[in-house]
Design a protein around this motif. Structure first.
Motif, short mmCIF file in Angstrom:
data_model
loop_
_atom_site.label_atom_id
_atom_site.label_comp_id
_atom_site.label_asym_id
_atom_site.label_seq_id
_atom_site.Cartn_x
_atom_site.Cartn_y
_atom_site.Cartn_z
N ALA A 48 49.55 -79.88 2.38
CA ALA A 48 49.23 -79.29 1.04
C ALA A 48 48.55 -77.85 1.35
CB ALA A 48 48.67 -80.21 0.33
N ASP A 49 48.67 -76.80 0.93
CA ASP A 49 48.08 -75.57 1.25
C ASP A 49 47.81 -74.84 -0.10
OD1 ASP A 49 47.00 -73.02 2.31
OD2 ASP A 49 49.03 -72.55 3.10
N LYS A 50 46.73 -74.61 -0.27
CA LYS A 50 46.05 -73.83 -1.54
C LYS A 50 46.70 -72.57 -1.60
CE LYS A 50 41.84 -72.40 0.35
NZ LYS A 50 40.31 -72.60 0.27
N TYR A 51 46.98 -71.84 -0.36
CA TYR A 51 47.51 -70.55 -0.46
C TYR A 51 49.10 -70.56 -0.71
CZ TYR A 51 43.31 -69.15 1.63
OH TYR A 51 41.87 -69.08 1.69
N CYS A 53 53.54 -71.66 -12.19
CA CYS A 53 52.35 -72.39 -11.58
C CYS A 53 52.51 -73.83 -11.75
CB CYS A 53 51.04 -71.90 -12.59
SG CYS A 53 50.89 -70.27 -12.26
N ALA A 54 52.98 -74.58 -12.55
CA ALA A 54 52.91 -75.88 -12.65
C ALA A 54 53.96 -76.49 -11.46
CB ALA A 54 53.76 -76.33 -13.85
N LEU A 55 55.00 -75.75 -11.24
CA LEU A 55 56.07 -76.03 -10.10
C LEU A 55 55.37 -76.07 -8.80
CD1 LEU A 55 59.45 -74.38 -11.24
CD2 LEU A 55 58.69 -76.72 -10.98
N GLY A 56 54.60 -75.21 -8.67
CA GLY A 56 53.80 -75.04 -7.45
C GLY A 56 52.72 -75.89 -7.11
N ALA A 57 51.94 -76.30 -8.42
CA ALA A 57 51.05 -77.66 -8.34
C ALA A 57 51.77 -78.77 -7.84
CB ALA A 57 50.45 -77.39 -9.48
N VAL A 58 52.78 -79.15 -8.59
CA VAL A 58 53.52 -80.33 -8.50
C VAL A 58 54.17 -80.16 -6.75
CG1 VAL A 58 55.75 -81.39 -8.84
CG2 VAL A 58 54.32 -80.56 -10.75
N LYS A 59 54.59 -79.24 -6.64
CA LYS A 59 54.92 -78.99 -4.95
C LYS A 59 53.93 -79.49 -4.08
CE LYS A 59 56.41 -77.31 -0.83
NZ LYS A 59 55.46 -77.09 0.20
N GLU A 60 52.58 -79.10 -4.30
CA GLU A 60 51.59 -79.05 -3.35
C GLU A 60 51.08 -80.50 -3.47
OE1 GLU A 60 50.84 -77.15 -0.98
OE2 GLU A 60 52.41 -75.93 -1.66
N ILE A 61 51.05 -80.91 -4.55
CA ILE A 61 50.59 -82.52 -4.90
C ILE A 61 51.49 -83.60 -4.32
CG2 ILE A 61 50.46 -84.28 -6.65
CD1 ILE A 61 49.16 -82.07 -8.51
N SER A 62 53.09 -83.14 -4.24
CA SER A 62 53.86 -84.03 -3.46
C SER A 62 53.77 -83.99 -2.22
CB SER A 62 55.26 -83.78 -4.20
OG SER A 62 55.66 -82.37 -3.74
N ASP A 63 53.43 -82.61 -1.60
CA ASP A 63 53.22 -82.58 -0.03
C ASP A 63 51.92 -83.50 0.46
OD1 ASP A 63 55.24 -80.73 0.29
OD2 ASP A 63 53.95 -79.01 0.51
N LYS A 64 50.77 -83.08 -0.26
CA LYS A 64 49.66 -84.04 -0.11
C LYS A 64 50.04 -85.70 -0.10
CE LYS A 64 44.70 -84.36 -1.01
NZ LYS A 64 43.91 -83.74 -1.86
N GLN A 65 50.78 -86.18 -1.15
CA GLN A 65 50.89 -87.60 -1.47
C GLN A 65 52.06 -87.89 -0.30
OE1 GLN A 65 51.79 -88.02 -5.22
NE2 GLN A 65 49.47 -88.25 -5.88
N GLY A 66 53.00 -86.95 0.08
CA GLY A 66 53.81 -87.52 0.93
C GLY A 66 53.88 -87.36 2.45
N GLY A 67 52.63 -87.07 2.71
CA GLY A 67 52.40 -86.72 4.22
C GLY A 67 52.53 -85.43 4.79
N GLY A 68 53.09 -84.40 3.79
CA GLY A 68 52.88 -82.95 4.37
C GLY A 68 51.83 -82.38 4.25
#
Length: 108
Positions: free
Chosen positions: A70-73, A53-68
């Protein structure tokens, strides 16, 4: 109620057939691998599910901050697969002389 082996198989099948999107399948497989191997290495299913769960959250946060995107699903697929596989791994990994072995724990 699913036992450990049935739950692990059901999780793997839902990763491959549950969604037509390959991105969601990738998130599901990463969660599955993270939950399973972390539980095997630490002997703690809570740590296995939590790390996924932590890896999934870090990946989505990095997507949001990096211009990617971010998808809650994406997070939900990663986290759910991690939790289910760590619970299942707890029941199918047998420790013999403090070494993990694939087996099946039967309670009489």
């Amino acid at each position: 109620m699913f036992d450990g082996l049935g739950l692990l198989v059901a999780t793997m099948l839902s990763c491959s057939a549950g969604t037509p999107e390959t991105d969601k399948q990738a998130h599901c497989y990463v969660g599955l691998a993270t939950g399973t191997w972390t539980t095997i290495l630490t002997k703690n299913p809570y740590f296995g599910g939590g790390l996924g769960c932590a890896l999934g959250a870090v990946k989505e946060i990095s997507d949001k901050q990096g211009g990617g995107v971010a998808d809650k699903y994406d997070f939900a697929y990663t986290c759910a697969a991690s939790i289910l596989s760590s619970y299942a791994s707890k029941n199918i990994i047998v420790y013999y002389e403090n070494r993990p072995m694939v087996g099946y724990r039967i309670k009489f």
